[in-house]
Design an enzyme around this catalytic site. Structure first.
Site, PDB file in Angstrom:
ATOM      1  N   ARG A  91       0.816  -1.213   0.000  1.00 16.36           N
ATOM      2  CA  ARG A  91       0.000   0.000   0.000  1.00 16.36           C
ATOM      3  C   ARG A  91       0.850   1.263   0.000  1.00 16.36           C
ATOM      4  NH1 ARG A  91      -4.891   0.424   4.010  1.00 16.36           N
ATOM      5  NH2 ARG A  91      -5.232   2.162   2.573  1.00 16.36           N
ATOM      6  N   ILE A 119      -7.544  -1.003  -2.772  1.00 23.35           N
ATOM      7  CA  ILE A 119      -8.048  -2.197  -3.450  1.00 23.35           C
ATOM      8  C   ILE A 119      -9.565  -2.127  -3.479  1.00 23.35           C
ATOM      9  CG2 ILE A 119      -8.228  -4.708  -3.374  1.00 23.35           C
ATOM     10  CD1 ILE A 119      -5.523  -4.787  -2.023  1.00 23.35           C
ATOM     11  N   TYR A 138     -17.370  -8.973   8.401  1.00 26.06           N
ATOM     12  CA  TYR A 138     -16.107  -9.496   7.870  1.00 26.06           C
ATOM     13  C   TYR A 138     -16.287 -10.919   7.347  1.00 26.06           C
ATOM     14  CZ  TYR A 138     -11.281 -11.234   7.881  1.00 26.06           C
ATOM     15  OH  TYR A 138     -10.080 -11.805   7.535  1.00 26.06           O
TER      16      TYR A 138
END
Length: 314
Positions: free
Chosen positions: A36, A52, A143
């Site tokens: 990143r 992303i 998640y």
């Protein structure tokens, strides 16, 4: 693995990615790393992917690659303060993953290894009733839902395109530099304070970072890994009490645990609004790694004791 096989590793500066990248380099495997930020990993052959999502351009990083190992993700956040956590997880973990996978197909990638999560299976198991890869999914949070949706999208993509897919679902991962709940446990153990966790008889599966890395590398070129789902683990389950004692031994510190009944702890945690925390400390979550053993001939190289000692390697 053939020396001509080239690997793109995403999330190479993360907890899993950094350890995996180091091991691939150590084994002289040709690997490119996506990061990143430029300062996160001082190695050659890196690509900087700041965000992303479904629009990320991976074309430069995917050139001449044969394998993609996708560890990058929006990680599980205990106290997520965004307005719509599921939407944020989907943007990175679902849309971002599938976008990468479709570009990988176009670039001629042969195998896509996706690091998912045991949260796809669920949050708890019955005692000595471990999750298996055959169980119906049961994610309970945003998640876990995002990881399941990514798996489902990848499976459909693999069926349509012929690109090989390997899915690995780890439980809690521990090792040098660990953060989150495990780091909190280490902090408590270091303090040497008496803890009311001396009589917990649950069972939790964990996976040492080195064991997970070894499983991932096994899946790079193992022919039997194609289009399979594997659960990762150390193969030795511990109660919370046993884990705390193991952490203390690994540090060479005293372990002061008071044997308070689990039912009383559960009641107290519920009254204090800490039901989720009590679930993690008192509940069981076990995984069955027999499929990886049988299909891949894989076994965890480190014992739990060895894995815990690695947490404190200088």
């Amino acid at each position: 693995m053939s020396e001509a096989t080239h690997i793109l590793l995403t999330g190479a500066s993360g907890f899993v990615g950094r350890a995996l990248h180091a091991k691939l380099i150590e084994q002289n495997m040709p690997v490119a790393a996506s990061l990143r930020m430029p300062s996160q990993l001082e190695v050659p052959n890196t690509f900087f992917i700041s965000d992303i999502d479904g629009r990320t351009d991976w074309s430069a990083a995917l050139t001449d690659q044969h394998i993609v190992i996708h560890t990058a993700a929006r990680a599980h956040i205990m106290k997520d303060e965004v307005a719509d956590p599921l939407a944020e997880y989907r943007k990175v973990n679902v849309e971002g993953t599938l976008n990468l996978a479709w570009q990988a197909v176009a670039a001629g990638v042969k195998r896509f290894i996706f690091i998912s999560s045991i949260k796809v299976n669920g949050e708890l198991t019955g005692l000595n009733k471990p999750f298996t890869t055959e169980d119906a999914p049961g994610p309970e949070d945003a998640y876990g839902i995002s990881k399941l949706e990514a798996e489902q999208g990848l499976q459909q993509l693999a069926a349509e395109t012929g690109m090989e897919l390997v899915i690995i679902r780890p439980p809690l991962i521990y090792g040098p530099g660990v953060k989150g709940n495990f780091a909190s446990m280490i902090w408590l153990a270091k303090k040497g304070l008496p803890l009311p966790l001396g009589a917990i008889k649950n069972k939790r599966s964990l996976v040492a970072l080195d064991n997970l890395v070894d499983l991932i590398i096994t899946c790079i070129d193992h022919p039997a890994a194609a289009n399979q789902v594997f659960l990762a683990g150390d193969g030795q389950d511990l109660s919370t009490t046993e884990l705390l004692r193991g952490v203390a031994r690994a540090m060479g510190s005293p372990c002061r645990l008071v044997p308070v009944p689990a039912g009383l702890l559960q009641l107290g945690a519920t009254m204090l609004g800490k039901k989720a925390m009590a679930q993690r400390l008192l509940g069981s979550l076990q995984v069955d790694i027999s499929k990886a053993r049988k299909v891949l001939g894989w076994k965890p190289p480190l014992s739990v004791e060895q894995g815990l000692k690695r947490c404190f390697d200088d």
